[in-house]
Design an enzyme around this catalytic site. Structure first.
Site, mmCIF file in Angstrom:
data_model
loop_
_atom_site.group_PDB
_atom_site.id
_atom_site.type_symbol
_atom_site.label_atom_id
_atom_site.label_comp_id
_atom_site.label_asym_id
_atom_site.label_seq_id
_atom_site.Cartn_x
_atom_site.Cartn_y
_atom_site.Cartn_z
ATOM 1 N N LYS A 1 0.409 -2.059 81.190
ATOM 2 C CA LYS A 1 1.186 -1.327 80.196
ATOM 3 C C LYS A 1 0.846 -1.834 78.802
ATOM 4 O O LYS A 1 0.431 -2.989 78.617
ATOM 5 C CB LYS A 1 2.688 -1.544 80.430
ATOM 6 C CG LYS A 1 3.252 -0.934 81.689
ATOM 7 C CD LYS A 1 4.741 -1.260 81.808
ATOM 8 C CE LYS A 1 5.347 -0.665 83.067
ATOM 9 N NZ LYS A 1 5.441 0.802 82.998
ATOM 10 N N ARG B 1 7.098 4.170 93.634
ATOM 11 C CA ARG B 1 7.004 5.015 94.833
ATOM 12 C C ARG B 1 6.294 4.287 95.966
ATOM 13 O O ARG B 1 6.517 4.577 97.142
ATOM 14 C CB ARG B 1 6.290 6.318 94.475
ATOM 15 C CG ARG B 1 4.862 6.179 94.023
ATOM 16 C CD ARG B 1 4.354 7.355 93.210
ATOM 17 N NE ARG B 1 4.967 7.395 91.894
ATOM 18 C CZ ARG B 1 4.747 8.356 90.990
ATOM 19 N NH1 ARG B 1 3.953 9.371 91.290
ATOM 20 N NH2 ARG B 1 5.313 8.306 89.807
#
Length: 516
Positions: A293, A367
């Protein structure tokens, strides 16, 4: 020699730091209704010509000073407005909270209490009294619930101020004709939820160097210690390897902090009845892994376990208030770090279900941990309802901001129930589509599926991917709470700035309304 002296001192300082109380808060008490002669008081004010009996009584006792102050400030009692008046008549401080002219619902009462709680957290007054002339025990209980939520603060790592008065300590008294009945109602039904929200907020607020998967497990064990009807199961790395949980293991393999799968089961309902399953994403810190990130805002990624905190907190609330249901919370816990052992984009992962997925970005890790958790809880418990909660996508923030969590479901009835629970609890959700085209977006040339795909509908594609690991016929919903886990500013009276614990009140309300 110097090092041998310094290390014990550093250890002692660290232990003193981490053992400090997480927050200073007021004791919530109930007392008979009466207008105090002095001090700091708070009251609800209706919109229109009749602001309420409490207002009139205080105004009369102070020779009209309250009404004159309200007129001078043009305060009208509109919803979500406040007027903070120092030195009115014989009072040190009077807080007026507008409730509008509509029905006085539990939500309205909780917001009144929340506004008073936030004021109480900042006030040096030893005693603050919230006046309510209504006789209904439930009404006063909701005021207290809101006040408890609103006064939350996290002071674990702050030095005590030396040049300012101590704030947020002492008593917060609800003065009501309902008296002991209100106190009993609050302590039995709403205080457990407030404590569960506090537990979840504390978890989300803790920094990543303090809260990691194993620490989350220990905090949970401590929170549930002595609560009847509860059993806890923890899967470590060897247990997950034996089950083939490649999803959660691939996320955690880049970190020195090993992943864990935590299950907290509460049996308060009919014996043998399938439980409600609440499954939470628990990334205790998310760097993005190899798909790193940007630095801007990465500090906030300590909140990426907000879903796990919420589902664990929700089951803590159910168990502590002895809800007549069976429920299980599943926290899929991992730290997503870059290292020589970390997973890579393009890797293919085999999950416990036997299905494979191709990683497109290691920053779509939520996920990856959820699918193994969903498989396990379905195999172990055969739940009648499955709801997963996750700070999953930035796309849902773009779509809904910080006003709603995204709701995805194949079950219209469940979606309607969660929407209603969101309205009642103050944790609103907005249903978004699960379009059939999302299946095409995650096709992979080398695995069963890609775990993300396409540039649009990121929240929906993430939800669709997760849903493919939920058995057909299971009532399932996915809540994407990425925009709701942390508020920089105070948006709601019951949610001070910082961690929100979004999902605890929503799931508790869903159980109350649908399954009790």
């Amino acid at each position: 020699m110097l090092q041998t002296l310094i290390r014990p001192l550093m250890l002692a300082a660290f232990l003193a730091l981490v053992s400090a109380p997480a927050d200073a808060r007021r004791e919530l008490r109930f007392d008979a209704y009466a207008v105090p002669a002095s001090g700091t008081i708070a009251l609800a004010v209706a919109e229109g010509d009749d602001p309420g009996a409490v207002f009139a009584e205080i105004d009369a006792a102070n020779a009209g000073a309250l009404r004159r102050a309200v007129a001078a400030a043009a305060f009208q009692g509109k919803p979500n407005t406040q007027l903070d008046l120092p030195g009115i008549g014989r009072y040190d401080r009077v807080l007026l909270v507008g409730i509008g002219s509509g029905p006085v619902t539990p939500r309205v009462l909780e917001d009144v209490g929340g506004a008073v709680g936030q004021m109480a957290a900042r006030s040096p007054a030893e005693r603050i009294e919230l006046l309510w002339a209504g006789t209904e025990p439930d009404a006063a209980a909701h005021l207290a619930f809101g006040a408890d939520l609103g006064q939350y603060r996290f002071d674990t790592y702050r030095m005590p101020p030396t040049d300012m008065p101590v704030t947020g300590q002492g008593d917060l008294v609800i003065r009501t004709p309902a008296g002991a009945a209100a106190a009993e109602r609050y302590r039995a039904q709403w205080q457990p939820v407030a404590e569960a929200v506090r537990f979840a907020r504390d978890l989300v607020t803790e920094p990543g160097n303090v809260l990691y998967p194993e620490a989350f497990v220990e905090r949970t064990r401590a929170a549930f210690r002595g609560v009847p009807g509860v059993s806890i199961e923890v899967l470590d790395v060897p247990a997950m390897q034996e089950l083939g949980m490649g999803g959660i293991l691939s996320v955690g393999q880049g970190s020195a902090r090993p992943p864990r799968l935590l299950l907290v089961r509460y049996d308060g309902g009919t014996r043998g009845e399938p439980p409600l399953a609440f499954v939470g994403k628990g990334i205790t810190f998310d760097t993005g892994g190899v798909s790193l990130k940007p630095n801007d805002g990465m500090w906030r990624m300590k909140t990426d376990m907000g879903g796990a905190a919420a589902v664990t907190g929700a089951v803590l609330a159910l168990a502590a208030r002895r809800a007549p249901v069976n429920a299980v919370a599943v926290a899929a816990l991992a730290e997503n770090m870059p290292s020589g052992m970390a997973a890579r984009p393009g890797d293919v992962v085999r999950t416990a279900a036997g299905r494979t997925f191709e990683i497109t970005s290691t920053d779509a890790e939520g996920r990856m941990v959820l699918v193994d958790a969903l498989w396990y809880v379905q195999r172990q418990y055969r739940p009648r309802v499955v709801i997963d909660v996750a700070t999953l996508t930035g796309a849902v923030v773009t779509a809904l901001g910080d006003d709603y969590a995204g709701l995805f479901s194949r079950d219209d009835a469940l979606a309607a129930q969660l929407t209603a629970a969101g309205e009642a609890s103050g944790e609103a959700v907005w249903r978004l589509p699960l379009h059939p085209s999302y299946a095409r977006d995650i096709q992979s040339p080398i695995a069963d599926v890609r775990h993300s795909g396409g540039r649009g509908a990121g929240a929906g594609i993430g939800a669709h991917f997760i849903g493919t690991w939920v058995d057909e016929g299971v009532s399932w919903a996915h809540l994407d709470i990425a925009g709701m886990a942390w508020f920089e500013d105070s948006i709601q009276p019951t949610v001070p700035p910082g961690a929100t614990a979004f999902g605890v009140r929503l799931l508790d309300r869903f159980v109350r309304d649908v399954h009790e």
